[in-house]
Design a protein around this motif. Structure first.
Motif, PDB file in Angstrom:
ATOM      1  N   PRO A 757       0.651  -1.561  -0.122  1.00 38.86           N
ATOM      2  CA  PRO A 757      -0.267  -0.342  -0.483  1.00 38.86           C
ATOM      3  C   PRO A 757       1.387   1.145  -0.358  1.00 38.86           C
ATOM      4  CG  PRO A 757       0.159  -1.305   2.485  1.00 38.86           C
ATOM      5  CD  PRO A 757       0.453  -2.182   1.258  1.00 38.86           C
ATOM      6  N   ARG A 758       1.761   1.094   0.603  1.00 34.57           N
ATOM      7  CA  ARG A 758       3.063   2.270   0.334  1.00 34.57           C
ATOM      8  C   ARG A 758       4.006   2.258  -1.095  1.00 34.57           C
ATOM      9  NH1 ARG A 758       3.637   4.699   5.401  1.00 34.57           N
ATOM     10  NH2 ARG A 758       4.797   6.007   4.344  1.00 34.57           N
ATOM     11  N   ILE A 759       3.565   1.625  -2.162  1.00 34.66           N
ATOM     12  CA  ILE A 759       4.188   2.054  -3.572  1.00 34.66           C
ATOM     13  C   ILE A 759       3.334   2.594  -4.046  1.00 34.66           C
ATOM     14  CG2 ILE A 759       5.358   1.231  -5.223  1.00 34.66           C
ATOM     15  CD1 ILE A 759       6.523  -1.437  -3.030  1.00 34.66           C
ATOM     16  N   SER A 760       3.970   3.896  -5.193  1.00 37.98           N
ATOM     17  CA  SER A 760       2.972   4.734  -5.716  1.00 37.98           C
ATOM     18  C   SER A 760       3.478   3.905  -6.972  1.00 37.98           C
ATOM     19  CB  SER A 760       3.018   6.498  -5.584  1.00 37.98           C
ATOM     20  OG  SER A 760       4.621   6.177  -5.963  1.00 37.98           O
ATOM     21  N   ASP A 761       4.339   3.892  -7.437  1.00 39.39           N
ATOM     22  CA  ASP A 761       4.620   3.129  -8.737  1.00 39.39           C
ATOM     23  C   ASP A 761       6.108   2.090  -9.112  1.00 39.39           C
ATOM     24  OD1 ASP A 761       5.459   6.478 -10.006  1.00 39.39           O
ATOM     25  OD2 ASP A 761       6.397   5.147  -9.161  1.00 39.39           O
ATOM     26  N   SER A 762       6.333   1.879 -10.142  1.00 40.10           N
ATOM     27  CA  SER A 762       7.462   1.130 -10.106  1.00 40.10           C
ATOM     28  C   SER A 762       7.623   0.962 -11.384  1.00 40.10           C
ATOM     29  CB  SER A 762       7.778  -0.633  -9.282  1.00 40.10           C
ATOM     30  OG  SER A 762       7.071  -1.198 -10.267  1.00 40.10           O
ATOM     31  N   ARG A 763       8.995   0.723 -11.890  1.00 43.09           N
ATOM     32  CA  ARG A 763      10.021   0.920 -13.641  1.00 43.09           C
ATOM     33  C   ARG A 763      10.883  -0.840 -13.634  1.00 43.09           C
ATOM     34  NH1 ARG A 763      14.455   4.023 -13.981  1.00 43.09           N
ATOM     35  NH2 ARG A 763      14.756   5.486 -12.243  1.00 43.09           N
ATOM     36  N   PRO A 764      10.893  -0.761 -14.466  1.00 45.37           N
ATOM     37  CA  PRO A 764      12.370  -1.793 -14.869  1.00 45.37           C
ATOM     38  C   PRO A 764      13.571  -0.288 -14.833  1.00 45.37           C
ATOM     39  CG  PRO A 764      10.850  -1.632 -16.074  1.00 45.37           C
ATOM     40  CD  PRO A 764      10.315  -1.201 -15.607  1.00 45.37           C
ATOM     41  N   GLY A 765      14.871  -1.293 -14.509  1.00 41.62           N
ATOM     42  CA  GLY A 765      15.936   0.260 -14.150  1.00 41.62           C
ATOM     43  C   GLY A 765      16.136   0.374 -15.440  1.00 41.62           C
ATOM     44  N   SER A 766      17.115   1.543 -15.852  1.00 42.36           N
ATOM     45  CA  SER A 766      17.254   2.213 -16.683  1.00 42.36           C
ATOM     46  C   SER A 766      18.569   1.234 -17.774  1.00 42.36           C
ATOM     47  CB  SER A 766      17.197   3.742 -16.713  1.00 42.36           C
ATOM     48  OG  SER A 766      18.640   4.336 -15.819  1.00 42.36           O
ATOM     49  N   SER A 767      19.050   1.806 -18.643  1.00 43.52           N
ATOM     50  CA  SER A 767      21.304   0.616 -18.608  1.00 43.52           C
ATOM     51  C   SER A 767      21.863   0.931 -17.941  1.00 43.52           C
ATOM     52  CB  SER A 767      20.695   0.890 -20.370  1.00 43.52           C
ATOM     53  OG  SER A 767      21.050   2.496 -19.848  1.00 43.52           O
ATOM     54  N   GLY A 768      21.772   2.604 -17.594  1.00 43.14           N
ATOM     55  CA  GLY A 768      22.686   3.146 -16.364  1.00 43.14           C
ATOM     56  C   GLY A 768      22.435   2.405 -15.287  1.00 43.14           C
ATOM     57  N   GLU A 769      21.396   1.977 -14.829  1.00 44.86           N
ATOM     58  CA  GLU A 769      21.042   1.487 -13.207  1.00 44.86           C
ATOM     59  C   GLU A 769      21.120   0.299 -13.416  1.00 44.86           C
ATOM     60  OE1 GLU A 769      17.066   3.251 -13.114  1.00 44.86           O
ATOM     61  OE2 GLU A 769      18.037   5.548 -12.256  1.00 44.86           O
ATOM     62  N   GLY A 770      21.011  -0.319 -14.413  1.00 44.20           N
ATOM     63  CA  GLY A 770      20.469  -2.626 -14.463  1.00 44.20           C
ATOM     64  C   GLY A 770      19.605  -3.085 -14.986  1.00 44.20           C
ATOM     65  N   GLY A 771      19.335  -2.261 -16.503  1.00 44.41           N
ATOM     66  CA  GLY A 771      18.174  -2.656 -16.872  1.00 44.41           C
ATOM     67  C   GLY A 771      17.475  -3.582 -16.131  1.00 44.41           C
ATOM     68  N   SER A 772      16.744  -4.303 -17.308  1.00 42.05           N
ATOM     69  CA  SER A 772      15.113  -5.899 -16.631  1.00 42.05           C
ATOM     70  C   SER A 772      16.143  -6.257 -15.130  1.00 42.05           C
ATOM     71  CB  SER A 772      15.260  -6.330 -17.392  1.00 42.05           C
ATOM     72  OG  SER A 772      16.132  -7.089 -17.702  1.00 42.05           O
ATOM     73  N   GLY A 773      17.195  -6.311 -14.845  1.00 38.69           N
ATOM     74  CA  GLY A 773      17.544  -7.246 -13.364  1.00 38.69           C
ATOM     75  C   GLY A 773      17.841  -6.207 -12.542  1.00 38.69           C
ATOM     76  N   VAL A 774      16.907  -4.645 -12.456  1.00 37.94           N
ATOM     77  CA  VAL A 774      16.230  -4.164 -11.359  1.00 37.94           C
ATOM     78  C   VAL A 774      15.343  -3.598 -11.083  1.00 37.94           C
ATOM     79  CG1 VAL A 774      17.516  -1.579 -10.399  1.00 37.94           C
ATOM     80  CG2 VAL A 774      18.746  -3.614 -11.062  1.00 37.94           C
ATOM     81  N   THR A 775      14.559  -3.504 -10.320  1.00 41.34           N
ATOM     82  CA  THR A 775      13.546  -3.034 -10.230  1.00 41.34           C
ATOM     83  C   THR A 775      12.514  -1.304  -9.013  1.00 41.34           C
ATOM     84  OG1 THR A 775      11.752  -4.877 -10.557  1.00 41.34           O
ATOM     85  CG2 THR A 775      10.893  -2.854  -9.747  1.00 41.34           C
ATOM     86  N   VAL A 776      13.328  -0.161  -9.867  1.00 43.53           N
ATOM     87  CA  VAL A 776      13.474   0.807  -8.923  1.00 43.53           C
ATOM     88  C   VAL A 776      11.413   1.536  -9.008  1.00 43.53           C
ATOM     89  CG1 VAL A 776      13.796   3.725  -9.574  1.00 43.53           C
ATOM     90  CG2 VAL A 776      14.838   1.744 -10.161  1.00 43.53           C
ATOM     91  N   ILE A 777      11.481   1.490  -7.323  1.00 50.32           N
ATOM     92  CA  ILE A 777      10.259   1.675  -6.136  1.00 50.32           C
ATOM     93  C   ILE A 777      10.024   3.117  -6.153  1.00 50.32           C
ATOM     94  CG2 ILE A 777       9.180   0.782  -4.983  1.00 50.32           C
ATOM     95  CD1 ILE A 777       9.985  -1.761  -4.774  1.00 50.32           C
ATOM     96  N   ARG A 778       9.277   4.106  -6.419  1.00 48.86           N
ATOM     97  CA  ARG A 778       8.698   5.426  -5.417  1.00 48.86           C
ATOM     98  C   ARG A 778       7.814   4.799  -4.561  1.00 48.86           C
ATOM     99  NH1 ARG A 778       9.517  10.008  -7.846  1.00 48.86           N
ATOM    100  NH2 ARG A 778       9.462   9.321  -9.802  1.00 48.86           N
ATOM    101  N   LEU A 779       8.203   5.378  -3.554  1.00 43.74           N
ATOM    102  CA  LEU A 779       7.500   5.587  -2.456  1.00 43.74           C
ATOM    103  C   LEU A 779       6.502   6.086  -1.622  1.00 43.74           C
ATOM    104  CD1 LEU A 779      10.250   3.471  -0.278  1.00 43.74           C
ATOM    105  CD2 LEU A 779       8.612   2.614  -1.435  1.00 43.74           C
TER     106      LEU A 779
END
Length: 780
Positions: A757-779
Motif C-alpha cells: 500500500p505504500r508503493i506509488s509506482d515502479s519501473r525497470p531500471g534504465s541501462s545505467g541502473e542495471g536494466g531489467s535486473g533492477v526494479t526502481v520503486i517510488r514510495l
C-alpha cells in the motif's frame, strides 16, 4: 368551554378574523368549530403545530392549497351509488392535485418540522385516479372526445350532420331570401330553423316550432332538413348516454377511493387551519406561549388583539406564581375592563393553538374553565336589576370554580349599597381564592384597596391617570392600588382652593393616610421605571461597545492569518522554483555524466538532501500563549513528544546520552536523536513494556537491496523488512536488485510491489541502473 363566555370575551371575533386567512372552504368550515382545548397535551401540540407553520412562513414560503375543494358531499353521493357531474369529477381531480402539491412542498423543505411532515405523510397521492379523470374531463368540466372511442365517433357524426343541415339551410337563405324575415339560421327546440314570413308559410313548407311576438315571423324547419335534424337529435341523445356512462365509470372509480380521498380533505383542511393560525399570529406580532398546568400567567407588553395596534397600550401581567388574585382599582374609562378582557381572551387564544400578542417568553396556564362576569347584562324580560343580573352570573360561576379555573370579575359587588357591596365583594373573593382558582377583579370600592395588604395571595393593581391632561394612560400598575383624583381634577378644572380644602376636612385621617401612601407608591414606581430605563440604555451601550471590540479583534486576527498565509505561500513558491531549477541542473549533469555510470542510489540520496532543504511551513491558524509549545532542551522520562521524522506522537522512556533518547511510539521502542523530537508536555499515561524495538532514522539504510542468489520465500521476507526500514528512513525511491536469471525472483518482486500500500509506482531500471535486473520503486 362555556359558549356564553366565548361571546363575553369576544373570542368569536378572533375566529372571524382568523377565517380571513384560510385558503380553502374546508379550512373556513373547520375554523368555525375552533374552541379552547382543556387538555395540556392537546394544547401543547396545537402550539407546536402553529410554531412549525410560523417557521415556514418566516422563510417567505406558503403552503400551496390552490385547487382544493370540499368534495365530501360528492364522496357521500358516490358512496351510495350516485353519479357525479363532469364539474364535480374535475373538482375531485383538482383536490387530488392540490394534495399532492402540498405534500411535495412539505417534503422539499429541509427544516425540522416533525408534525407537519407526519401530516403530509398521511396524504395519499392517488395519481391514477387523477389521470383517469383528466383523460375524460377538461379543466372547464366538459367531457372530452378522447374519453371513449364511441364518444369520439358520435361527436364526429354530430359535426357531420350539423354541417349538412347548415348547408341545406344556407341554400334556402340564398334562394328564398325574399320569403325570410332575416337571412339567418337559428335554433328552436334544439332543431335548426329559419325565420319565415307569415305569408310564405305554405310555400316553404315544413314544421313550425315557434313564432315571434307579433306573429309575423314563423320559425320553421323545412321538410328538406327534417330527416337530417332527426338523425342529429338521435346522435345528440346517444352522446348524452355515452357521457352518462363515462361519468358513471368515473364515479365508480372515485367511490373506490372515497375513504383516502376524505382523509386527504381532512388533512388539507387541518393544515389550512394551522397555517391560518400562523399567519394570524404574524399579523398581530404574536409569540408562542409556554403552556403550564400550574395556572401561571405571565405576559410582557401584552396587547388586546381586537384594539387598533396604533392605539392599544401594552401592559405587563403576572398571575399564579407569587399571588393568585389581582384586585384592580381606578377611575372609569381607565382601561380596567380592557385589561380584564385581554387576559381572558389571550388565555382562550393560547388554549386554541393561537399565538398571543405579547413579547417572547410569555406563559399561560391550561384552564378547564374560564369564567367572566363583565358589563351590564341586565335582563328587562326577567325584571332583574344590574346587581341581580351580576349576582345570578356569579352564583352560576361559584358552582363550578376549582383550582383549574380562571375567573374574571368586572365591578364586583356594584349596583347596591357601597358598604354592603364591598363586604360582599371581599367574601366572594375569599371564596374563589380558597378554592385555589386564579382571579382578577375590578372594583370602585375604596375598602378593597386595603384588601390585598392583608392577604398573601392577593396583589393590588391600578390603572394610571394623568392629572395634568385629565386623561387615563391605560397603563396597569401592579402592586399599587388606585387612588381618588377628584380633588386634583377639580383643581385643574378651576374649582377654588377654598372649596377643595373645605372638602378635604370631611375626609377621615385614615383615608388621607391611605391616599398619601398610594401617591408615594406611584412616585416610587415612576422613579424606579426611569432608573430601569437608564440602566437598560447603559447596558445596551456596553453591549454595543463590547460587540465593536470583538469585531475589531476578529478583524485583526483575520488580517494576521492572511498575512501569515500570504508569507508562507510566497516562501513555498520560491522554494518550488528553486527545486525546479535544481532538478533541471541535476538532469543536465546526469546527461553530461551518463558515461560515468553513477549509481542510482547516489542520485536518490542527492534528491533526498534537496528535499530536506524545504522548510516545514506552519499550518496552524490560531496561536495563543496557552497553546504554544515551549521549547525544552532536556527531556525527561514520561514527557510527551512528537517524532518529527514520521509525524507521530510518543513518550520519552529514558535518556541514552546527551544527544539520543529512547522513546516509545505506539508499541515500538525507538532510539532517536534529540533534534528529531518536539516536546509536547507531561504525559499522564503509563506505558507497558513495548513489544518491538527498531532502529531510528539515523540508522543507515541503503537505497538499494540486493536479492540475487536468494530463494523466493527468503527474498520476499528480506524485501518486506527492507521496505519498512526504507519507509522509516523517509526515502522517496529505492532500487531492488533481483537479477535476470530465470525471471522467478523478478516476478515475485513485481507481485509484491503491486500489493504493497505504500508503493506509488515502479519501473525497470534504465541501462545505467542495471536494466531489467533492477526494479526502481517510488514510495509514498
Amino acid at each position: 368551554m362555556n359558549e356564553r363566555m366565548i361571546r363575553v370575551l369576544e373570542f368569536d371575533k378572533i375566529i372571524e378574523q382568523l377565517i380571513n386567512y384560510a385558503e380553502t372552504s374546508i379550512g373556513k368550515q373547520q375554523m368555525k368549530q375552533i374552541r379552547p382545548a382543556t387538555d395540556m397535551e392537546t394544547v401543547v401540540r396545537l402550539q407546536d403545530e402553529t410554531d412549525e407553520a410560523t417557521h415556514v412562513e418566516r422563510l417567505n414560503k406558503t403552503l400551496p392549497l390552490g385547487g382544493v375543494f370540499d368534495i365530501r358531499p360528492s364522496l357521500k353521493r358516490v358512496s351510495i351509488g350516485g353519479v357525479l357531474t363532469a364539474g364535480e369529477c374535475i373538482e375531485v381531480s383538482s383536490t387530488i392535485y392540490g394534495g399532492r402539491t402540498a405534500k411535495d412542498f412539505m417534503e422539499e423543505l429541509e427544516e425540522d418540522l416533525p408534525i407537519l411532515h407526519a401530516m403530509v405523510e398521511e396524504i395519499t397521492p392517488l395519481r391514477h385516479l387523477e389521470q383517469a379523470i383528466n383523460r375524460c374531463v377538461d379543466d372547464h368540466g366538459h367531457v372530452l372526445d378522447s374519453a371513449s372511442e364511441k364518444l369520439r365517433g358520435i361527436r364526429s357524426s354530430i359535426r357531420t350532420l350539423e354541417s349538412r343541415v347548415r348547408e341545406k339551410l344556407d341554400s334556402f337563405t340564398r334562394t328564398h331570401s325574399n320569403k325570410l324575415s332575416d337571412a339567418i339560421i337559428t335554433i328552436r327546440n334544439d332543431r335548426y330553423v329559419l325565420p319565415v314570413k307569415q305569408e310564405y308559410r305554405a310555400s316553404i313548407g315544413g314544421i313550425v316550432h315557434d313564432q315571434s311576438a307579433s306573429g309575423q315571423t314563423l320559425f320553421m324547419e323545412p321538410k328538406a332538413v327534417v330527416d337530417i335534424n332527426n338523425q342529429l337529435q338521435e346522435a345528440i341523445v346517444n352522446e348524452k348516454r355515452e357521457i352518462e356512462r363515462i361519468l358513471m365509470e368515473l364515479s365508480s372509480l372515485i367511490a373506490e377511493e372515497a375513504i383516502p380521498l376524505e382523509h386527504n380533505v381532512h388533512i388539507l383542511g387541518k393544515m389550512d387551519v394551522i397555517f391560518a393560525r400562523a399567519k394570524y399570529g404574524q399579523s398581530i406580532k404574536g409569540s408562542k406561549p409556554m403552556m403550564n398546568d400550574r395556572g401561571i400567567i405571565k405576559m410582557k407588553q401584552a396587547r388586546h388583539p381586537l384594539i387598533d395596534p396604533r392605539e392599544v397600550v401594552a401592559n405587563d401581567i403576572e398571575l399564579g406564581e407569587r399571588f393568585t388574585a389581582i384586585v384592580i382599582t381606578g377611575p372609569n374609562t381607565g382601561g380596567k375592563t380592557v385589561t380584564l378582557k385581554m387576559v381572558g381572551l389571550c388565555s382562550m387564544m393560547a388554549q386554541s393553538g393561537l399565538q398571543v400578542p405579547a413579547l417572547d417568553g410569555c406563559k399561560f396556564g391550561v384552564f378547564s374553565h374560564i369564567f367572566a362576569d363583565i358589563g351590564d347584562e341586565q335582563s328587562i324580560e326577567q325584571n332583574l336589576s344590574t346587581f341581580s343580573s351580576h349576582m345570578t352570573t356569579i352564583v352560576e360561576i361559584l358552582k363550578q370554580v376549582d383550582e383549574q379555573t380562571l375567573v374574571l370579575f368586572d365591578e364586583l359587588g356594584a349596583g347596591t349599597d357601597p358598604q354592603e357591596g364591598a363586604a360582599l365583594a371581599m367574601a366572594i373573593l375569599d371564596e374563589v381564592i380558597d378554592r385555589q382558582a386564579r382571579v382578577i377583579a375590578t372594583t370602585h370600592y375604596p375598602e378593597l384597596k386595603a384588601y390585598g395588604y392583608n392577604r398573601k395571595q392577593v396583589v393590588n393593581a391600578s390603572v394610571e391617570f394623568d392629572v395634568e391632561t385629565l386623561r387615563p394612560t391605560y397603563r396597569l400598575l401592579l402592586g399599587i392600588p388606585g387612588r381618588s383624583n377628584a380633588f386634583d381634577i377639580s383643581r385643574r378644572l378651576g374649582l377654588s382652593s377654598k372649596l377643595i380644602e373645605h372638602a378635604k376636612s370631611y375626609i377621615g385621617i385614615d383615608s388621607k393616610n391611605v391616599e398619601n401612601m398610594i401617591a408615594s407608591l406611584e412616585q416610587s414606581q415612576n422613579r424606579a421605571e426611569k432608573d430601569y430605563e437608564q440602566a437598560h440604555e447603559l447596558l445596551m451601550q456596553a453591549e454595543s461597545l463590547y460587540q465593536d471590540l470583538m469585531n475589531a479583534w476578529n478583524e485583526w486576527q483575520d488580517k494576521r492569518e492572511k498575512l501569515y498565509q500570504k508569507a508562507e505561500e510566497k516562501a513555498d513558491k520560491a522554494i518550488q522554483r528553486a527545486r525546479e531549477e535544481a532538478e533541471i541542473i541535476v538532469q543536465e549533469i546526469r546527461n553530461m555524466h551518463r558515461e560515468a555510470e553513477w549509481k542510482e542510489h547516489e542520485w536518490i540520496e542527492a534528491k533526498k538532501l534537496l528535499d530536506s532543504a524545504k522548510p516545514e511551513l506552519s499550518t496552524k491558524k490560531d496561536v495563543t500563549p496557552s497553546s504554544a509549545n515551549k521549547e525544552v532542551k532536556e527531556l525527561k522520562p514520561g514527557d510527551d513528544i512528537k517524532l518529527l521524522t514520521i509525524n507521530q506522537k510518543g513518550t520519552v522512556l529514558e535518556k541514552i546520552n546527551d544527544h539520543e533518547y529512547l522513546v516509545q511510539v505506539g508499541i515500538m521502542k525507538v532510539k532517536v536523536d534529540r533534534k528529531d523530537l518536539q516536546y509536547m508536555g507531561k504525559s499522564k499515561q503509563k506505558y507497558e513494556q513495548p513489544i518491538t524495538t527498531i532502529k531510528g532514522s539515523n540508522y543507515h539504510v541503503k537505497t538499494e537491496l540486493d536479492l540475487r542468489g536468494e530463494r523466493l520465500e527468503d527474498a520476499l521476507l528480506k524485501l518486506e523488512k527492507y521496505m519498512d526500514d526504507a519507509l522509516l528512513a523517509g526515502y522517496p525511491r529505492v532500487s531492488i536488485i533481483h537479477g535476470k536469471g530465470t525471471g522467478a525472483l523478478r516476478k515475485g518482486v513485481q507481485e509484491f510491489v503491486k500489493q504493497h500500500p505504500r508503493i506509488s509506482d515502479s519501473r525497470p531500471g534504465s541501462s545505467g541502473e542495471g536494466g531489467s535486473g533492477v526494479t526502481v520503486i517510488r514510495l509514498k
